[in-house]
Scaffold this active site. Sequence first.
Site, PDB file in Angstrom:
ATOM      1  N   CYS A 131      -0.304   3.443  14.780  1.00  0.00           N
ATOM      2  CA  CYS A 131      -1.619   3.868  14.294  1.00  0.00           C
ATOM      3  C   CYS A 131      -1.933   3.322  12.900  1.00  0.00           C
ATOM      4  O   CYS A 131      -3.093   3.029  12.593  1.00  0.00           O
ATOM      5  CB  CYS A 131      -1.732   5.390  14.303  1.00  0.00           C
ATOM      6  N   HIS A 256      -6.277   7.866   9.035  1.00  0.00           N
ATOM      7  CA  HIS A 256      -5.474   7.136   8.057  1.00  0.00           C
ATOM      8  C   HIS A 256      -6.376   6.275   7.176  1.00  0.00           C
ATOM      9  O   HIS A 256      -7.433   5.802   7.620  1.00  0.00           O
ATOM     10  CB  HIS A 256      -4.480   6.213   8.757  1.00  0.00           C
TER      11      HIS A 256
END
EC number: 1.2.1.11
Length: 357
Positions: A131, A256
């Site tokens: 990710c 993120h």
Amino acid sequence: MTGRPTLAVVGATGAVGTVMLQILSQRADIWGEIRLIASPRSAGRKLTVRGAEVEVAALTEDAFAGVDIALFDVPDEVAAEWAPVAAARGAVVVDNSGAFRMDPDVPLVVPEVNPHTVRSRPRGIVANPNCTTLTMIVALGALHAEFGLRELVVSSYQAVSGAGRAGVEALRAQLSLVAGTELGTSPGDVRRAVGEDTGPFPEPVALNVVPWAGSLREDGWSSEEMKVRDESRKILGLPRLPVAVTCVRVPVITTHSLTVHARFQREVGVEGAREILATAPGVVLCDDPAAGEFPTPADVVGTDPTWVGRVRRALDDPTALELFVCGDNLRKGAALNCAQIAELIAAETSAGVPPAL
């Protein structure tokens, strides 16, 4: 595959699996049957996908009978055991774990960057990147195609959902302990309030940042940092690309963020870079600091694109750019990219193109 392909979602009851079912319900409906598979303890549960309730089946060899494509979101050790089983039963596996990412016989695919690699899959398995890598690589791929990347320096600010539901539960529990207090003003006061149960993190994450994600690797590097380095090299086809990474966990639930220092083969201009980013598939440019406009997790969460802002040319290097990048780590960072890979594979048959081995 004949007609509309049968899709299996393995790990359907997990955090990414839940998002996967939402994405499959939102994107173009190219699938025939969608089969949900999970551990035996979750078998019998009913989950909704495409407006219909589907009963979860236990993970067994027979569960893959008739499956054309299987999306795996399970721990590495489970994927290592069961992905070859699914492939042997005739399914093409799209695996979100780290079990196969660096296998030379398994393509590591980002559809906006290297879609051609999906057709070379001698093991019947395609890997989905980590990710953190996915948060930045779509934007970097667009810039690399124009300018030629030659060095990468990255710092990540990673949401706790990257550590799964345990990470989310840990942050929410810690926030309840520190909310409405004067904590964060004395050494150790947050740790004393939180106690020793910091969940999957080595330190409290509420009112804090933790410069660590993953497990220990050689010379003090973390596994998460090595993933970003190794995966970026493989996806971009740059096996010797110099990459330096520091991964940091921050008190954000989902999405993120990364700061990126990217050096290129030739001089780069900010306006040219902005034009590339503004027109790149899967990228949204949000970059007007004078108006307070730049991407943040609070605004990006729940969206599909990579969001890019703070685009600047490096002060001391005319070949380098500085960027700030955000991406939902459960959508593009996991489930969405898997779904896009599956759609590429499904399109091979409808286009009459046999998979290359």
